[in-house]
Design a protein around this motif. Structure first.
Motif: not given
Ligand code: MG
Ligand code: AMP
Length: 351
Positions: A57-59, A144-146, A181-183, A236-238
């Protein structure tokens, strides 16, 4: 697939919504829900097939392991081999909360959840809806982040809908998240423990409790030849769609330089976005200015960061110029995410 979207409020939780979410999770489906950090995309962490659906779903690249969310301390024993003494002390102080700890995994945790690693990342979120959904779903929820991999993490149910509508079974809308922001990720399989991702629980806070804490040096030296220890941190996130630059140095010079660059790009016909603060609002002359928060309280900056990056995406922004922030306290999480969003493109301006 039609995604069910239901609103729920923390004070008066709708039991039917929780029951529905729990049933979907127990059957191996996907449910997005709020936590205090960002929205998570949940699946039964002990069911390899269910966890696999998260990646689809997230790729998400399959070597990027998932964090297992629990709602009580007893659950930790079942999914780990050993829990070091320091981890118990840290958990007593910071769980439930925005801290993930890494342990040696027990047999029952499938490699499909841990990205093939023999360790498992665990977090107990401090959010009543999240805790109820974890319990309803069987107690061990990979989340994980949705967001779609590579997009800014979701801080509202609308962000989740933008990315995952039609790809997941349900979104539980519990309003905007608190932290944004994430944990923090802390590796407890080494001693001293090591921070693999900065978050709201800071190095200073951990050190005052259990002594020395190391920080993965690739977080500080992005050009290091070594890969980051948290596999996910190498991507390369975010990232917003625009090309982003962070300007660092004397604030008056930063503003002057941003004004110059913004005017230049605007004259060339590009759409320019500017990220500044309450302290500097009104000092920018061209471009679409967005106030990210106040320097008096950098938690406000963390809270608005991802929403602003997404807004720039929907505005069709071509270039983003951002002020920089201190790297103390939660500032280190803010700068880590900003630097990743900018692909580590930072300009130092002199007086
Ligand atoms: Mg994430
Ligand atoms: P997300 O849940 O999307 O915020 O991403 C989870 C982060 O935790 C990624 O950066 C992962 O690489 C990291 N992570 C999860 N499990 C482990 C583990 N066992 N060892 C190291 N990093 C992990």
């Amino acid at each position: 697939m039609k995604t069910i979207i239901e609103q729920i409020n923390t004070e008066q939780m709708n039991k039917d919504t929780l029951k529905k979410a729990g049933e979907i999770l127990r059957k191996g489906g996907l449910v997005a829900f709020p936590t205090e950090t960002v929205y998570g995309l949940g699946a039964d962490a002990l069911n390899e097939q269910a966890a696999g659906k998260i990646y689809a779903a997230k790729g998400r690249p399959s070597d990027n392991p998932l964090i297992v969310h629990i709602a009580d301390m007893d659950s930790l024993t079942r999914i780990t081999k050993t829990v070091p003494e320091k981890a118990v002390i840290i958990a007593k102080k910071f769980w439930p909360g925005p801290l993930t700890m890494i342990f040696r995994k027990a047999e029952c945790v499938p490699l499909g959840t841990t990205g093939g690693l023999d360790t498992v990342a665990v977090r107990m979120p401090d959010h009543a809806i999240a805790q109820e959904i974890i319990r309803a779903g069987g107690g061990y929820i990979a989340a994980p982040s949705a967001n779609t991999s590579g997009r800014p993490s979701p801080t509202s149910a609308r962000h989740v809908e933008e990315d995952l509508s039609g790809k997941i079974d349900m979104i539980v809308d519990g309003g905007a998240v608190e932290i944004g922001v994430e944990s923090t990720i802390l590796d407890m399989t080494v001693d001293p423990p090591m921070i693999l991702r900065p978050g709201a629980v800071t190095r200073e806070m951990l050190e005052s409790l259990t002594g020395e804490i190391l920080v993965d040096k690739t977080l500080i030296e992005p050009d290091s030849a070594e890969p980051p220890k948290a596999p996910g941190m190498k991507y390369r996130h975010y990232a917003p769609k625009a090309e982003m630059t962070i300007l660092e140095g004397d604030i008056s010079r930063v503003i002057e330089e941003i004004n110059r660059m913004a005017a230049e790009k605007t004259a060339e016909g590009f759409k320019v976005g500017i990220i500044g603060t309450e302290e500097t609002a009104g000092r920018y002359v061209t471009g679409n200015f967005k106030c990210i928060g106040t320097r008096q309280d950098e938690a406000t900056v963390a809270g608005n960061l991802y929403g602003i990056l997404r807004d720039f995406d929907s505005d069709g922004t071509d270039y983003i110029y951002s002020e920089s922030f201190s790297t103390c306290g939660i500032g280190s999480a803010v700068m880590n995410r900003l630097l990743k969003a900018a692909g580590h493109h930072i300009l130092h301006v002199d007086k």
